[in-house]
Design an enzyme around this catalytic site. Sequence first.
Site, PDB file in Angstrom:
ATOM      1  N   LYS A 112     -14.638  -2.211 -37.446  1.00  0.00           N
ATOM      2  CA  LYS A 112     -13.496  -2.750 -36.890  1.00  0.00           C
ATOM      3  C   LYS A 112     -12.286  -2.161 -37.179  1.00  0.00           C
ATOM      4  O   LYS A 112     -12.007  -1.391 -38.031  1.00  0.00           O
ATOM      5  CB  LYS A 112     -13.141  -4.263 -37.358  1.00  0.00           C
ATOM      6  CG  LYS A 112     -12.193  -5.319 -36.522  1.00  0.00           C
ATOM      7  CD  LYS A 112     -13.008  -5.571 -34.947  1.00  0.00           C
ATOM      8  CE  LYS A 112     -13.747  -6.916 -34.578  1.00  0.00           C
ATOM      9  NZ  LYS A 112     -14.274  -7.191 -33.855  1.00  0.00           N
ATOM     10  N   TYR A 225      -6.596 -17.933 -23.546  1.00  0.00           N
ATOM     11  CA  TYR A 225      -7.110 -17.644 -22.176  1.00  0.00           C
ATOM     12  C   TYR A 225      -6.997 -16.127 -21.925  1.00  0.00           C
ATOM     13  O   TYR A 225      -6.289 -15.739 -20.968  1.00  0.00           O
ATOM     14  CB  TYR A 225      -6.022 -18.369 -21.329  1.00  0.00           C
ATOM     15  CG  TYR A 225      -6.740 -18.979 -20.116  1.00  0.00           C
ATOM     16  CD1 TYR A 225      -7.679 -19.747 -19.959  1.00  0.00           C
ATOM     17  CD2 TYR A 225      -6.179 -18.109 -18.738  1.00  0.00           C
ATOM     18  CE1 TYR A 225      -8.069 -20.034 -18.670  1.00  0.00           C
ATOM     19  CE2 TYR A 225      -6.853 -18.464 -17.607  1.00  0.00           C
ATOM     20  CZ  TYR A 225      -7.847 -19.401 -17.601  1.00  0.00           C
ATOM     21  OH  TYR A 225      -8.410 -19.785 -16.363  1.00  0.00           O
ATOM     22  N   GLY A 226      -7.564 -15.518 -22.856  1.00  0.00           N
ATOM     23  CA  GLY A 226      -7.502 -13.837 -22.826  1.00  0.00           C
ATOM     24  C   GLY A 226      -8.870 -13.602 -22.000  1.00  0.00           C
ATOM     25  O   GLY A 226      -9.349 -14.406 -21.300  1.00  0.00           O
ATOM     26  N   ASN A 227      -9.378 -12.538 -22.371  1.00  0.00           N
ATOM     27  CA  ASN A 227     -10.559 -12.177 -21.530  1.00  0.00           C
ATOM     28  C   ASN A 227     -11.778 -12.950 -21.760  1.00  0.00           C
ATOM     29  O   ASN A 227     -12.369 -13.592 -20.898  1.00  0.00           O
ATOM     30  CB  ASN A 227     -10.902 -10.675 -22.002  1.00  0.00           C
ATOM     31  CG  ASN A 227     -12.488 -10.216 -21.455  1.00  0.00           C
ATOM     32  OD1 ASN A 227     -13.454 -10.516 -22.016  1.00  0.00           O
ATOM     33  ND2 ASN A 227     -12.326  -9.473 -20.168  1.00  0.00           N
ATOM     34  N   GLY A 229     -11.897 -16.032 -23.122  1.00  0.00           N
ATOM     35  CA  GLY A 229     -11.485 -17.646 -22.677  1.00  0.00           C
ATOM     36  C   GLY A 229     -11.348 -17.824 -21.371  1.00  0.00           C
ATOM     37  O   GLY A 229     -11.948 -18.748 -20.700  1.00  0.00           O
TER      38      GLY A 229
END
Length: 422
Positions: A112, A225-227, A229
């Site tokens: 990461k 509510y990104g990619n 969500g």
Amino acid sequence: MLMKQSPLSENISYNTSQTQLEEAAAIIKLDPAAFELLRHPLRELHITIAVKMDNGSTKIFQGFRVQHNDARGPNKGGIRFHPDETIDTIRALASWMTWKTAVMDLPLGGGKGGIICNPKAMSTGELERLSRAYIRQLGSFLGPEKDIPAPDVYTTPQIMGWIADEYSIMQGKNSFGVITGKPLALGGSAGRGDATARGGIYCVRDAAETLGLNPAGERAAIQGYGNAGSFAHKLALELLGMKVIAVSDSKGCIYNPDGFLYDALMEHKKTTGSVSGFPESAAISDKELLELDVTVLFPAALDSVITETNAPDIRAKIIAELANGPTTPEADSILYNKGVYIIPDLLCNAGGVTVSYFEMVQNSYGYFWEEEQVQQRLEKKMKTAFMEVQQTSQTYKVHNRLAAYIVAVKRVAEAMKLRGWY
Ligand code: GLU
């Protein structure tokens, strides 16, 4: 017998990842040397990046890449751009990638990366220069056979495209396989965009079946509510017929007991920059969203949001972890004892890295699959992993997260043993 180790850090995610590994290692009586190897990343690089800003000044950023373990294959995992990034969070996230790729039985390890920055306060040009500088500093450390980054929190296909381009310049040839989650025109895979959410929705369908529930018409809430969500919203409606009654993003939280339509809400988010203020919605707090009486709760934002403090008040029947590390070990026990069915992150959000792996395969043989083929292969991989985790949870009488760890740690330990590492 393994001794309980004292936490090495004040960072919640890092301590969570260490506790989870300790618990799994104790159950499978993991060799102490293997355990010690897995507690630490094999390698990590800390970099300092100078970027020319639009106003003529030069700003200095700190970045990282952590390679947790590559016993099963090259390191794989996203790059995060976040103002609160820390090396310990990245260490935890890198280890979760090792376990995630192993649960999915992909021939990959875990890594990461991240840069401490606020992408929302940067121009497109500044972001491009930052992304290119990141790969220039790390280039020799990465590559299709060493370590392959991908999108994560606040990083996009466009950012992957700049990184693929800069790396190709460094190599003197096109070498797009250095990164996944690229735009389609640059060797991206069909189906990568919604893959994280799609994998999670397949798991929700399987979990509902296990619990004897029919998800059609049932309520869901989505934190983030990104990619992941936003696609979870779309697919919960399309594939499961659910009703999404609450969603949130970093600017606010909205609620409507009748449910939200996907297209209208997405349009609102695109024009205003947030879900907040959507017509016919009530503003609620993030705490209220997490504690709503829903069938499925999707934590799809950041880590450590479900803790011992709010776990007793959570009413969801299924928690589908689209975020990495949203639940602490204390909350895990509380929820397990309450009978909440958790689909752990290592499994629930693994659709993303699985389609990233498909992207690597397509890049290496230069032949691309139809979206339908990607989805079918993803569905099969998710199903197999879901069944293995479920089976392991029954065999060992442990919750799903511990079961996922047991599957993963056994696989990585076996590879390390066969390679002669211990
Ligand atoms: N960032 C995603 C994850 O945490 C995807 C990683 C990848 O595609 O390599 O799983």
